[in-house]
Scaffold this motif. Sequence first.
Motif, PDB file in Angstrom:
ATOM      1  N   PRO A 126      21.564  56.855  29.338  1.00 53.02           N
ATOM      2  CA  PRO A 126      22.723  57.698  29.675  1.00 53.02           C
ATOM      3  C   PRO A 126      22.597  58.395  31.017  1.00 53.02           C
ATOM      4  O   PRO A 126      23.601  58.552  31.728  1.00 53.02           O
ATOM      5  CB  PRO A 126      22.771  58.710  28.522  1.00 53.02           C
ATOM      6  N   TYR A 127      21.381  58.817  31.375  1.00 54.59           N
ATOM      7  CA  TYR A 127      21.252  59.524  32.657  1.00 54.59           C
ATOM      8  C   TYR A 127      21.431  58.562  33.825  1.00 54.59           C
ATOM      9  O   TYR A 127      22.124  58.882  34.799  1.00 54.59           O
ATOM     10  CB  TYR A 127      19.896  60.217  32.773  1.00 54.59           C
ATOM     11  N   PHE A 128      20.828  57.354  33.721  1.00 58.03           N
ATOM     12  CA  PHE A 128      21.026  56.386  34.801  1.00 58.03           C
ATOM     13  C   PHE A 128      22.492  56.008  34.931  1.00 58.03           C
ATOM     14  O   PHE A 128      23.016  55.884  36.043  1.00 58.03           O
ATOM     15  CB  PHE A 128      20.195  55.119  34.587  1.00 58.03           C
ATOM     16  N   VAL A 129      23.180  55.805  33.797  1.00 55.83           N
ATOM     17  CA  VAL A 129      24.609  55.466  33.832  1.00 55.83           C
ATOM     18  C   VAL A 129      25.383  56.588  34.523  1.00 55.83           C
ATOM     19  O   VAL A 129      26.305  56.333  35.307  1.00 55.83           O
ATOM     20  CB  VAL A 129      25.145  55.217  32.408  1.00 55.83           C
ATOM     21  N   ALA A 130      24.999  57.843  34.257  1.00 58.39           N
ATOM     22  CA  ALA A 130      25.641  58.975  34.925  1.00 58.39           C
ATOM     23  C   ALA A 130      25.377  58.932  36.434  1.00 58.39           C
ATOM     24  O   ALA A 130      26.265  59.240  37.235  1.00 58.39           O
ATOM     25  CB  ALA A 130      25.134  60.296  34.341  1.00 58.39           C
TER      26      ALA A 130
END
Length: 262
Positions: A126-130
């Motif tokens: 989720p953080y990389f996607v953000a």
Amino acid sequence: MNYVVPDNKETKEGWGFLFGLAIKEVAKREEQLKHGILPESKDFMQHAMEATLEGRPLTPYEKQAQVTLLILAGAETTAVTLACLLRFLVLHPQILEKARQEIDNALENALISAPVKFQEALNHLPYFVACAKEALLFSREIPPAGKPIDGHFIPGGTDVVTQAHIVQRDPILYAPDPEVYRPERWLESDEKTKEFEAASFVFGTGPRFCLGKDIALMELYKLVPEVIRNFDIELINEGTYHISGQVTHLDDFIVKLHPRVS
């Protein structure tokens, strides 16, 4: 169909550069065809060479416009997005390290494969996607009768382009820091994330939504995590970011990749 393009085809940036490149490539292909030289397989340019509009062949100008669109929408947009995301990460070491830690932890817990799969990135990074969403910054043809836009009458057949760069920096929606690279804004709350997603104009909207969206995101979500996971990135020159009309590009962004030691 009406086209409004730069007069200066020798410029080294923006639409002028792309249209100048298209002119040269179309002329080169037409010269080859004149001598009976055909491509081994029919590519997009060959389709443009053979296309018809209302029963007639495309004019050289129309062919050039179609090839310009291919360069911009088919390849340049994804390449620039990949480069911009890497640049943002390299210029924000704490964000890069946080994304790398997430990828390493997901691998250790067998949540993602090596290389990572598209759906795995969506589900478990989720953080990389953000980070990717934070780095993401189309043409429409006016109906034959024409159409008023913002108080101006636009003739029928004219191509109009939106300016996603401005839309994605709305000072109210992205307050208080619309110009800051801050992936955390996408993770603050489900309600805020849904609001950002609904307002996103990166791939267009409605019936003309970008057909290549999933391919572009797949490239983004699969390639960059592998670069982060496998290499330490040494910044040689941070370069400069430019936007000219609808065309975005980086100049002189240079890094050196060093294989990470497990």
